[in-house]
Design a protein around this motif. Sequence first.
Motif, PDB file in Angstrom:
ATOM      1  N   GLY A  65       0.880 -13.828 -14.214  1.00  0.00           N
ATOM      2  CA  GLY A  65       2.338 -13.793 -14.099  1.00  0.00           C
ATOM      3  C   GLY A  65       2.911 -12.405 -14.036  1.00  0.00           C
ATOM      4  O   GLY A  65       4.118 -12.217 -14.234  1.00  0.00           O
ATOM      5  N   ALA A  66       2.076 -11.405 -13.723  1.00  0.00           N
ATOM      6  CA  ALA A  66       2.551 -10.033 -13.589  1.00  0.00           C
ATOM      7  C   ALA A  66       2.692  -9.679 -12.109  1.00  0.00           C
ATOM      8  O   ALA A  66       1.897 -10.129 -11.276  1.00  0.00           O
ATOM      9  N   VAL A  67       3.695  -8.856 -11.813  1.00  0.00           N
ATOM     10  CA  VAL A  67       3.899  -8.369 -10.448  1.00  0.00           C
ATOM     11  C   VAL A  67       3.998  -6.849 -10.499  1.00  0.00           C
ATOM     12  O   VAL A  67       4.788  -6.300 -11.278  1.00  0.00           O
ATOM     13  N   ILE A  68       3.192  -6.195  -9.677  1.00  0.00           N
ATOM     14  CA  ILE A  68       3.175  -4.734  -9.619  1.00  0.00           C
ATOM     15  C   ILE A  68       4.019  -4.279  -8.432  1.00  0.00           C
ATOM     16  O   ILE A  68       3.784  -4.682  -7.297  1.00  0.00           O
ATOM     17  N   GLY A  69       4.997  -3.434  -8.682  1.00  0.00           N
ATOM     18  CA  GLY A  69       5.800  -2.906  -7.585  1.00  0.00           C
ATOM     19  C   GLY A  69       5.975  -1.402  -7.744  1.00  0.00           C
ATOM     20  O   GLY A  69       6.786  -0.992  -8.560  1.00  0.00           O
ATOM     21  N   THR A  70       5.253  -0.599  -7.061  1.00  0.00           N
ATOM     22  CA  THR A  70       4.369  -0.869  -5.945  1.00  0.00           C
ATOM     23  C   THR A  70       3.094  -0.039  -6.098  1.00  0.00           C
ATOM     24  O   THR A  70       3.013   0.811  -6.987  1.00  0.00           O
ATOM     25  N   ILE A  71       2.122  -0.272  -5.207  1.00  0.00           N
ATOM     26  CA  ILE A  71       0.981   0.629  -5.059  1.00  0.00           C
ATOM     27  C   ILE A  71       0.968   1.093  -3.605  1.00  0.00           C
ATOM     28  O   ILE A  71       0.971   0.277  -2.673  1.00  0.00           O
ATOM     29  N   TRP A  72       1.000   2.399  -3.430  1.00  0.00           N
ATOM     30  CA  TRP A  72       1.077   2.984  -2.082  1.00  0.00           C
ATOM     31  C   TRP A  72      -0.303   2.984  -1.448  1.00  0.00           C
ATOM     32  O   TRP A  72      -1.243   3.575  -1.974  1.00  0.00           O
ATOM     33  N   PHE A  99      -7.998  -1.347  -2.421  1.00  0.00           N
ATOM     34  CA  PHE A  99      -6.711  -0.663  -2.368  1.00  0.00           C
ATOM     35  C   PHE A  99      -6.494   0.191  -3.615  1.00  0.00           C
ATOM     36  O   PHE A  99      -7.043  -0.055  -4.683  1.00  0.00           O
ATOM     37  N   GLY A 100      -5.631   1.203  -3.456  1.00  0.00           N
ATOM     38  CA  GLY A 100      -5.186   2.029  -4.570  1.00  0.00           C
ATOM     39  C   GLY A 100      -6.117   3.173  -4.922  1.00  0.00           C
ATOM     40  O   GLY A 100      -7.270   3.246  -4.493  1.00  0.00           O
ATOM     41  N   ILE A 151       2.613  -5.496  -4.820  1.00  0.00           N
ATOM     42  CA  ILE A 151       3.305  -5.081  -3.601  1.00  0.00           C
ATOM     43  C   ILE A 151       2.699  -3.756  -3.154  1.00  0.00           C
ATOM     44  O   ILE A 151       2.699  -2.771  -3.896  1.00  0.00           O
ATOM     45  N   LEU A 152       2.138  -3.767  -1.952  1.00  0.00           N
ATOM     46  CA  LEU A 152       1.574  -2.567  -1.339  1.00  0.00           C
ATOM     47  C   LEU A 152       2.602  -2.002  -0.363  1.00  0.00           C
ATOM     48  O   LEU A 152       3.155  -2.749   0.445  1.00  0.00           O
ATOM     49  N   ALA A 168       1.681  10.164  -5.466  1.00  0.00           N
ATOM     50  CA  ALA A 168       1.475   9.205  -4.380  1.00  0.00           C
ATOM     51  C   ALA A 168       1.987   7.816  -4.750  1.00  0.00           C
ATOM     52  O   ALA A 168       2.414   7.050  -3.893  1.00  0.00           O
ATOM     53  N   GLY A 169       1.951   7.488  -6.032  1.00  0.00           N
ATOM     54  CA  GLY A 169       2.336   6.132  -6.423  1.00  0.00           C
ATOM     55  C   GLY A 169       1.233   5.132  -6.169  1.00  0.00           C
ATOM     56  O   GLY A 169       1.504   3.948  -5.925  1.00  0.00           O
ATOM     57  N   ASP A 170      -0.023   5.570  -6.233  1.00  0.00           N
ATOM     58  CA  ASP A 170      -1.132   4.641  -5.957  1.00  0.00           C
ATOM     59  C   ASP A 170      -2.058   4.446  -7.147  1.00  0.00           C
ATOM     60  O   ASP A 170      -3.165   3.911  -7.007  1.00  0.00           O
ATOM     61  N   ALA A 171      -1.629   4.861  -8.341  1.00  0.00           N
ATOM     62  CA  ALA A 171      -2.481   4.706  -9.528  1.00  0.00           C
ATOM     63  C   ALA A 171      -2.677   3.232  -9.872  1.00  0.00           C
ATOM     64  O   ALA A 171      -1.778   2.406  -9.714  1.00  0.00           O
ATOM     65  N   THR A 172      -3.850   2.927 -10.369  1.00  0.00           N
ATOM     66  CA  THR A 172      -4.228   1.540 -10.682  1.00  0.00           C
ATOM     67  C   THR A 172      -4.549   1.337 -12.152  1.00  0.00           C
ATOM     68  O   THR A 172      -5.075   0.292 -12.537  1.00  0.00           O
ATOM     69  N   VAL A 173      -4.243   2.320 -12.991  1.00  0.00           N
ATOM     70  CA  VAL A 173      -4.649   2.259 -14.403  1.00  0.00           C
ATOM     71  C   VAL A 173      -4.065   1.019 -15.083  1.00  0.00           C
ATOM     72  O   VAL A 173      -4.781   0.268 -15.763  1.00  0.00           O
TER      73      VAL A 173
END
Length: 486
Positions: free
Chosen positions: A325-332, A353-354, A403-404, A308-313
């Motif tokens: 200063g971190a950017v996550i691309g992406t969480i579905w 979310f996630g 980024i969701l 799914a691409g929605d892991a939050t670990v």
Amino acid sequence: MRIFTAAMATETNTFSPIVIDKRAFEASLYAPPGTHPDTPTLCTAPITVGRRVCAARGWTLIEGTAAWADPAGLVARTTHEGLRDEILEQLRAALPVDGVMLGLHGAMVAQGCDDPEGDLLARIRTLVGPEVAIFAGLDPHSHLTAKRVAAADVLIAFKEFPHTDFVDRAEDLWRLLADRLEGRIAPVMSVFDCRMIDVFPTSRAPMRGFVDRMIAMERGPVLSLSVIHGFMAGDVPEMGTKVIAVTDGDPALGARIAADLGAELFANRGRHLMPALTPDQAVARARAAPTGPVVIADMWDNPGGGTAGDATVILHELIAQGVTGAVIGTIWDPIAVQLCFAAGEGAEIPLRFGAKSAPDTGAPVDARVRVLALNPTAEMRFGDSRVPFGPAARIGFAGVEVILNTVRAQGFDPSLFTAMGVDPMAARILVIKSTNHFHAAFAPIAKDILYCSAGKPYPNDPATTPYRHVRRDIWPICPDPFCDQP
């Protein structure tokens, strides 16, 4: 000459709970005859290259439907059979033809059918007869079945992982098809079964040198060489690594070359995959870097492998270590995206979310977030392709941005971030969900690239994966699959 072309492609993670239906194809690519865009998707380059080749030669190109769905779980039976029959009816209406050129992936599995591509190729062969040339392109993360080899004249897989060469391989297919139709060659395929399950990134040794040598060998009677890596998340009987050698009428030569290359791959088994860090190791190392951006690849929560691409670990680890200063691309998370669009840019809202899709993906994140950017049609580049991932929202909280997305897609290119208003060069850490397809585009800008094994949304250890259909005489399930003992 009259050539029929079409595409039917997706990659099936048989362990994924996300069923692919017609809407999944429509969200990624569903192009009825003549409506395919000028730019190819990963598996439809035979169509766009074919337009150019046929126009230059004065040949007639009859386009059928092109369909591509982002990887997920099983394809619904009605969707698979509907697309298959749609293409077959278009081919039937186009007869007689001199050749058939298909864009396939090769790892599709449908409800009630382990081998949709083999089924399609066999039905096409029955329609056109034994003399018509049938050529097809494959993703190397596929399953090379005996049914496909029996039905097709030539199968060529991308050589590179990341698959930066999908247009090049389509050009190879058309060059060989032209030579076959104009009587210059009589291509035959030889296949060697390596009896192994492995991952083969070509951005590092030993696979980098292997592919370079394979390309250098393609001369004279050796027309094409391909490695089918296999797709370890596909629980089907003929899954595994294989080598294809296409020669000009010399199957014995092809068999020798395929066996030699296959033996070399087997000798290096277990040494191809990049080393992976744990989440705490990856975040600590990225955090300690003097400059950025450092790229962390969440390699097993890869939508390109059907998750799914929605892991939050990794996100939870960033928060635990106080990283900014971190950017996550992406969480579905389509629901969270919908809530962000309702609130509007600049709004501050409570949001969960996630981590909704499956076990081993972490826990949902609860935070008060600011909606930083919204893009209803977000897309990124992948070589000559455009990959949609929107509608999408960018949110920020606790010094981290996420980024969701609504359309599942792995991270291919820094344009993933720029599409959402992020300057990737200004970030300390960029987290992307991809196993290795990101490497070609991110390596030029990254101060460091870290591969992280975070959770198990993807069945990434074939020695312990609970396969039901995969053969047992294959490494690493069997330590020595080439032994003579039963």
